[in-house]
Write an enzyme that holds these catalytic residues in place. Sequence first.
Site, PDB file in Angstrom:
ATOM      1  N   CYS A   3       0.824  -1.194   0.000  1.00 12.80           N
ATOM      2  CA  CYS A   3       0.000   0.000   0.000  1.00 12.80           C
ATOM      3  C   CYS A   3       0.862   1.248   0.000  1.00 12.80           C
ATOM      4  CB  CYS A   3      -0.931   0.006   1.199  1.00 12.80           C
ATOM      5  SG  CYS A   3      -0.034   0.177   2.747  1.00 12.80           S
ATOM      6  N   CYS A   6       3.463   1.576   2.624  1.00 13.86           N
ATOM      7  CA  CYS A   6       4.735   0.887   2.357  1.00 13.86           C
ATOM      8  C   CYS A   6       5.623   1.773   1.495  1.00 13.86           C
ATOM      9  CB  CYS A   6       4.506  -0.414   1.594  1.00 13.86           C
ATOM     10  SG  CYS A   6       3.421  -1.573   2.411  1.00 13.86           S
ATOM     11  N   ASP A 417       2.429  29.862 -29.115  1.00 12.22           N
ATOM     12  CA  ASP A 417       3.524  30.508 -29.795  1.00 12.22           C
ATOM     13  C   ASP A 417       3.323  30.166 -31.257  1.00 12.22           C
ATOM     14  OD1 ASP A 417       6.333  31.672 -29.778  1.00 12.22           O
ATOM     15  OD2 ASP A 417       6.591  29.795 -30.849  1.00 12.22           O
ATOM     16  N   ASP A 616       7.348  25.341 -29.755  1.00 16.44           N
ATOM     17  CA  ASP A 616       8.037  24.271 -30.474  1.00 16.44           C
ATOM     18  C   ASP A 616       9.088  23.608 -29.593  1.00 16.44           C
ATOM     19  OD1 ASP A 616      10.155  26.009 -30.436  1.00 16.44           O
ATOM     20  OD2 ASP A 616       9.905  26.631 -32.510  1.00 16.44           O
ATOM     21  N   ASP A 620      11.374  28.272 -27.406  1.00 18.81           N
ATOM     22  CA  ASP A 620      10.499  28.874 -26.405  1.00 18.81           C
ATOM     23  C   ASP A 620      10.619  28.207 -25.049  1.00 18.81           C
ATOM     24  OD1 ASP A 620       9.296  30.282 -28.650  1.00 18.81           O
ATOM     25  OD2 ASP A 620       8.451  28.315 -29.104  1.00 18.81           O
TER      26      ASP A 620
HETATM   27  P1  ADP Z   1       7.716  32.851 -33.045  1.00 19.29           P
HETATM   28  O1  ADP Z   1       7.361  33.602 -31.824  1.00 19.29           O
HETATM   29  O2  ADP Z   1       6.687  33.058 -34.137  1.00 19.29           O
HETATM   30  O3  ADP Z   1       7.971  31.422 -32.809  1.00 19.29           O
HETATM   31  P2  ADP Z   1      10.509  33.611 -32.885  1.00 19.29           P
HETATM   32  O4  ADP Z   1      10.386  34.322 -31.585  1.00 19.29           O
HETATM   33  O5  ADP Z   1      11.187  32.308 -32.872  1.00 19.29           O
HETATM   34  O6  ADP Z   1       9.084  33.494 -33.601  1.00 19.29           O
HETATM   35  O7  ADP Z   1      11.242  34.577 -33.917  1.00 19.29           O
HETATM   36  C1  ADP Z   1      10.743  35.884 -34.135  1.00 19.29           C
HETATM   37  C2  ADP Z   1      11.340  36.496 -35.386  1.00 19.29           C
HETATM   38  O8  ADP Z   1      12.743  36.619 -35.215  1.00 19.29           O
HETATM   39  C3  ADP Z   1      11.138  35.675 -36.614  1.00 19.29           C
HETATM   40  O9  ADP Z   1       9.951  35.998 -37.285  1.00 19.29           O
HETATM   41  C4  ADP Z   1      12.368  36.031 -37.454  1.00 19.29           C
HETATM   42  O10 ADP Z   1      12.134  37.216 -38.197  1.00 19.29           O
HETATM   43  C5  ADP Z   1      13.436  36.318 -36.418  1.00 19.29           C
HETATM   44  N1  ADP Z   1      14.326  35.181 -36.180  1.00 19.29           N
HETATM   45  C6  ADP Z   1      14.483  34.511 -35.023  1.00 19.29           C
HETATM   46  N2  ADP Z   1      15.426  33.562 -35.129  1.00 19.29           N
HETATM   47  C7  ADP Z   1      15.856  33.600 -36.399  1.00 19.29           C
HETATM   48  C8  ADP Z   1      16.810  32.864 -37.150  1.00 19.29           C
HETATM   49  N3  ADP Z   1      17.514  31.859 -36.629  1.00 19.29           N
HETATM   50  N4  ADP Z   1      16.991  33.207 -38.439  1.00 19.29           N
HETATM   51  C9  ADP Z   1      16.289  34.187 -38.980  1.00 19.29           C
HETATM   52  N5  ADP Z   1      15.386  34.909 -38.346  1.00 19.29           N
HETATM   53  C10 ADP Z   1      15.158  34.657 -37.068  1.00 19.29           C
HETATM   54 MG    MG Z   2       8.713  29.924 -31.886  1.00 18.69          MG
END
Ligand code: ADP
Ligand code: MG
Length: 724
Positions: A3, A6, A417, A616, A620
């Site tokens: 249980c 334990c 996001d 993703d 984030d």
């Molecule tokens: P979301 O919030 O839609 O997931 P992100 O916060 O990841 O988007 O990115 C916001 C913006 O920053 C993107 O729309 C892009 O313009 C720019 N950005 C971020 N990381 C990159 C990258 N590795 N290469 C090119 N652009 C980027």
């Molecule tokens: Mg993102």
Amino acid sequence: MTCGGCAARVEQALRGVAGVRDAAVELLSESARVSAEAPNRAALVQAVRGAGYDAEVIQSGGGPMSESADADLREKLRRNRQALFQAIGLVLPILAIDHFRHSLWSHRPESQIAARLLEFALLVMLGVSPAGAPILVGGVRALIHRTANMDLLITMGVVVAFVSSLYGVFIVRDDAFVHLHAAAMILGLVCVGRYLETLARGRASAAMSALAARAPKTALVRRGDQLVSVPVHQIAVGDVVSVPTHATIPVDGEVIEGRAAVDESLMTGEAMPLTRTPGDRVLGGTIVTDGAIVLRASSVGTKSALGRIVQLVSQAQASRTQMQRLADRVAAVFTPIVVGLAALVFIGWLLVEGRDGLAMAMRCAVAVLVVACPCALGLATPTVVLVASGVAALRGILVRDAASLEAMGLVQRVVWDKTGTLTTGAPSIERIELASGWDASAVLRWAAAAEQLSPHPIAKAIIAQARREGMDLPEPTSFESVPGSGVKARIDGRDVLVGGAKFLRASGVAMDEAASGSSRNADLAAIKTYVAIDGRFAATIVLADALRPSALSAVERLSRLGVQSDLLTGDEEAPAQRVARQLGIDQVRAGVDPAGKVAYVQALRREGHRVAMVGDGVNDAAALAAADVGIAFATGADVAGEAAGINLVGSTPHLVADAIVLARTSLRIIRQNLFWAFFYNILMIPLAAIGAILPMFAAGAMMLSSLTVVLNALRLQRRGFSAS
Ligand code: ADP
Ligand code: MG
């Protein structure tokens, strides 16, 4: 262990060992997970023995799943079934003699005593048989170690009944003291209960077995110039494995020969078979539907994607909710209290009735001991968590722990996001708008080279485009990634910036040309990212990221569930607004950097909302961690990412709604279980104390209460996703 009490005691013993940071005991699989500084295995085993139980260290084998756990369960089921048959074989004659001894035997006292002697003999046989012995031995062991558990309560009940019967038959010749049939029934019913419980546990972990069964048992491995069939757990990293048509890929690896269509739906949720050719990565557990490939193993066993999923799920099953921690603490102090209570009841009856009350006092004390086992309390939530996480995993919802399940069941607000959750997260380049004086393929090559180390979907899209155009990409000599903004790299002696407009402006790039470019082509659905080379604006890369087909219906379904959706993105205002309008989301925030996302989630929580953040999982992570529960859409090999409380293997946002429905149903069943378990004990103990329940019915009630709790949890298998 029998249980929650334990489990709590074993946990305490393990925590007391030097160097142990944490210990979690899982009652259902009778195993513990210990994290420790320089673990001393012998000391851990010793600590468990010291608490009155036995333990061995489980060697984590090479296979991705605990086949041994499965075998253990089957073995236990076999043992319990055998015990059950033996119990029935011995209990039935005792009951028959007890009932018919007056009609079958003459009324002469000697014959009656002979009948009683036969009953005693059968009861002793039951006590030393594989049916009764484990219970009594467990009870005695608990007594020696001064711990109290269910075995001890049962043993005390049986011993008191036995002694009382001896007294009744041989000393006072009074049938009121004879509880032989009760002692037999108690042991018999415990056997019935244990068997049914093992059966139910097997059903509860069926989902786990199904998950584990996705990997094949054997595979064709190249040894010298031969193909040999070997057990999957013997495959090592670097082995060359041949996978024919219609076979399941056994391990994660890289294709080195051949070409095949691979169905990855079980691992990534991608419904369409994908073509895999040399250089591509494939995952163990996915299926070759057409063609054949040869691959080199890159990760095996618990390190493979499937292995990590199985591990994640089994860890989740071992974890406990806040509510269960409370129930376990109650169960741990419950047993000693019950023993005290039984003694009080015994004395109470003697005080009230005097010597005449002795028989009644015995009977009631036995009933209290037996009826009060807190087993149902210990099983109330672990069974639900076990079933829920298994059922969820088969749907592609991987719950990290019971706390995440609990939080998910309370969610009122889902923050999306945008990229990769409501959109596919696999954008493709629409066009490249050049500033004057730049060459398209040179800009693409530099941008792609700069993005090579970034995990962002935009980076993947840019690199894919460069590859398609047959470019080989130079290695950056320096690289810096600013999450939510972009990347900065030095390539061929040039400074390359790729990212959002704000990011480039902050780095001192004049963006006038970019602004005019976008006003010429007000393309709202597109994601834009900008390229600057040596501090001069060079190009706008316009990418299209399609909405996931079921995004709208998923958001609508959430709102029917009373859950509001928010859209959060680092992307520009216009595309964010457009997506929100298409999905009927009112709360939109664009141009937010990762810190801003964290702040947004924290602000919602401060207002008292229960927030789930969907992202993703790569870009984030901070926002996911800031929410009550973080949900990540897992991609590719990253199926069991670290950041989120819940990982979704699949491509539809409906999984978020599914997870909420399942979690809510689970919470409801957990509450019901805890209520019934408490209610049962609170009602039954007084009834037993006043003599309203005969000892043998007490045993039946005790068994039914834990069975009810387990069966209630199993309901989730049928209706986990349908009820809301
Ligand atoms: P979301 O919030 O839609 O997931 P992100 O916060 O990841 O988007 O990115 C916001 C913006 O920053 C993107 O729309 C892009 O313009 C720019 N950005 C971020 N990381 C990159 C990258 N590795 N290469 C090119 N652009 C980027
Ligand atoms: Mg993102």
